[in-house]
Enzyme design. Structure first.
Site, mmCIF file in Angstrom:
data_model
loop_
_atom_site.group_PDB
_atom_site.id
_atom_site.type_symbol
_atom_site.label_atom_id
_atom_site.label_comp_id
_atom_site.label_asym_id
_atom_site.label_seq_id
_atom_site.Cartn_x
_atom_site.Cartn_y
_atom_site.Cartn_z
ATOM 1 N N ARG A 44 -3.856 1.635 -15.892
ATOM 2 C CA ARG A 44 -4.418 2.669 -14.997
ATOM 3 C C ARG A 44 -3.910 4.062 -15.342
ATOM 4 O O ARG A 44 -3.180 4.683 -14.576
ATOM 5 C CB ARG A 44 -4.147 2.341 -13.522
ATOM 6 C CG ARG A 44 -4.753 1.031 -13.075
ATOM 7 C CD ARG A 44 -4.615 0.826 -11.573
ATOM 8 N NE ARG A 44 -5.206 -0.452 -11.174
ATOM 9 C CZ ARG A 44 -5.234 -0.929 -9.930
ATOM 10 N NH1 ARG A 44 -4.689 -0.216 -8.956
ATOM 11 N NH2 ARG A 44 -5.793 -2.079 -9.660
ATOM 12 N N ASP A 90 -2.796 7.681 -6.043
ATOM 13 C CA ASP A 90 -4.091 7.077 -5.724
ATOM 14 C C ASP A 90 -4.998 8.125 -5.099
ATOM 15 O O ASP A 90 -4.571 8.871 -4.194
ATOM 16 C CB ASP A 90 -3.924 5.911 -4.759
ATOM 17 C CG ASP A 90 -3.645 4.592 -5.476
ATOM 18 O OD1 ASP A 90 -3.199 4.652 -6.639
ATOM 19 O OD2 ASP A 90 -3.860 3.526 -4.876
ATOM 20 N N ASP A 123 3.026 0.034 -5.017
ATOM 21 C CA ASP A 123 1.589 0.049 -5.268
ATOM 22 C C ASP A 123 1.297 1.029 -6.400
ATOM 23 O O ASP A 123 1.650 0.795 -7.547
ATOM 24 C CB ASP A 123 0.824 0.395 -3.993
ATOM 25 C CG ASP A 123 -0.656 0.034 -4.097
ATOM 26 O OD1 ASP A 123 -1.074 -0.476 -5.153
ATOM 27 O OD2 ASP A 123 -1.404 0.281 -3.140
ATOM 28 N N ASP A 134 0.816 -1.221 0.000
ATOM 29 C CA ASP A 134 0.000 0.000 0.000
ATOM 30 C C ASP A 134 0.849 1.270 0.000
ATOM 31 O O ASP A 134 0.439 2.307 0.525
ATOM 32 C CB ASP A 134 -0.967 0.014 1.198
ATOM 33 C CG ASP A 134 -2.053 1.081 1.050
ATOM 34 O OD1 ASP A 134 -2.530 1.299 -0.085
ATOM 35 O OD2 ASP A 134 -2.410 1.711 2.071
#
Length: 389
Positions: A256, A205, A201, A176
């Site tokens: 992404r 985000d 990760d 994470d």
């Protein structure tokens, strides 16, 4: 370079009844023909003549004036993060050490509660032993030095009005661990001219009801899961998320660019090349407005992916929606077909902000994005706080 998708020319002017309908089969402007950037105008907005004249200049990047004075960055973002003022109304904090903590460190400045405009008196690498939490009303301004953050990343947790400019992020390790993690309940954020690569990760985000965010002129490389917006279909509060991503270079990153759940995302004038799975993914209830981007395929040709998931408060699963306007698909790139359950109401950026700087996706734009994104060797401007305020 290839064929444009959906609309041949993205520029829109006030509708006087004489404007022809867009040619959906038109090719993108030839690289040999000088094509100016333009201030995008919804049909109900009439911009000043000076702005119209400015649209006939050579290819350039938006808000170049922000390097004329230190605090000229404040509230100059385009898109959803346009209100971010950072530490405009606070004193300058000087980072004088590359240590992870202690007096004069970046961490010490970021934890202070008052507004601060944080600048660096040193160059080099800061090895972070844990996430560095950034409090509200902070500008982390890397202009004038070369600062790399490694080990961990920045965490923007329950904060507002943060500007992060001209930093490098590389080599974040641990579960994470993101380069920049924005959650929960953070808003009015601008990430500008940062280079991000090789985190365990994500690179950026954004989730847990964080919103009104702009990511501009960033360079993403050497990474798998690049940018996630909305982390889980059970987080139905993420329907409030709004993000603008423009003039960024996604350089061979695998997927992404971004992947979105629930949120509204405006992508324009980005260059995405050689993705490994897909370029952009629309999942549960997301709305992605893709405008005048360059999608350049490598081995994988399909740019857009649609994934169905079930929101926690719904009975049926659904995917999201991507509207492509003026995008350029080259080297065999294809948009991909939208699933039937993704065909629902799509937002338009003009519902939220009146203008933004966009130009046709030409070779000139591609060259600019390859050289003028990410960390830049620019001097730190002089501070003129009274003029800025």
């Amino acid at each position: 370079m290839g064929n444009s998708h959906a609309h041949g020319d993205h520029r829109k002017f006030r509708n006087n009844g004489n404007v022809p309908s867009p040619d959906k089969t038109a090719s993108a402007p030839s690289p040999s023909q000088p094509v100016p950037p333009s201030i995008y105008q919804p049909e109900h907005i009439l911009i000043p003549n000076s702005s119209i004249h400015a649209s006939y200049m050579a290819t350039s990047l938006p808000y170049s004036h922000v390097d004329s004075a230190l605090r000229a960055l404040a509230a100059q973002a385009e898109g959803f993060g346009r209100c971010a003022i950072g530490g405009l109304h606070g004193p300058i904090y000087y980072v004088t050490t590359l240590l992870d903590d202690g007096p004069g460190s970046l961490r010490d400045g970021c934890r202070k509660k008052e507004p601060l405009w944080i600048v660096f008196e040193v160059s080099g690498t800061i090895q972070l032993g844990s996430y560095l939490n950034v409090s509200s009303y902070k500008t982390i301004d890397g202009r004038g030095q070369r600062i790399k953050l490694t080990g961990k990343g920045l965490r923007l947790k329950e904060c507002e009005h943060v500007i992060i400019c001209n930093l490098e992020f590389e080599g974040g390790r641990g579960p994470d661990v993101d380069g920049i993690q924005i959650k929960p309940n953070s808003k009015h954020i601008w990430i500008d001219r940062c280079s991000l690569r090789d985190y365990d990760d994500g690179l950026i985000d954004i989730n847990r009801e964080s919103t009104d965010i702009t990511v501009s002129r960033c360079h993403f490389a050497q990474h798998d899961k690049t940018m996630l917006i909305g982390a889980d279909p059970t987080h139905v509060g993420d329907r409030c998320i709004r993000v603008t991503i423009h003039h960024c270079f996604f350089d061979g990153t695998r997927q992404r660019h971004p992947r979105v759940r629930f949120g509204k995302v405006h992508l324009y004038n980005n260059y995405i090349r050689n993705w490994g799975i897909y370029a952009v993914c629309a999942s549960v209830e997301s709305q992605i407005y893709s405008q005048c981007n360059i999608y350049e395929a490598g081995q994988k040709k399909i740019a857009f992916k649609y994934l169905s998931e079930k929101a926690a408060d719904k009975e049926e699963a659904s995917s999201g929606c991507i509207r492509s306007e003026g995008d350029l698909f080259v080297i065999g790139a294809q948009a991909g077909l939208m699933t039937e359950d993704g065909e629902f109401c799509m937002f338009h950026p003009s519902e939220y902000y009146p203008t933004w700087t966009a130009e046709p996706p030409t070779d000139s734009l591609k060259q600019v994005l390859q050289h003028c994104t990410g960390w830049q060797c620019v001097p730190r401007p002089a501070d003129h706080p009274l003029a800025a305020q």
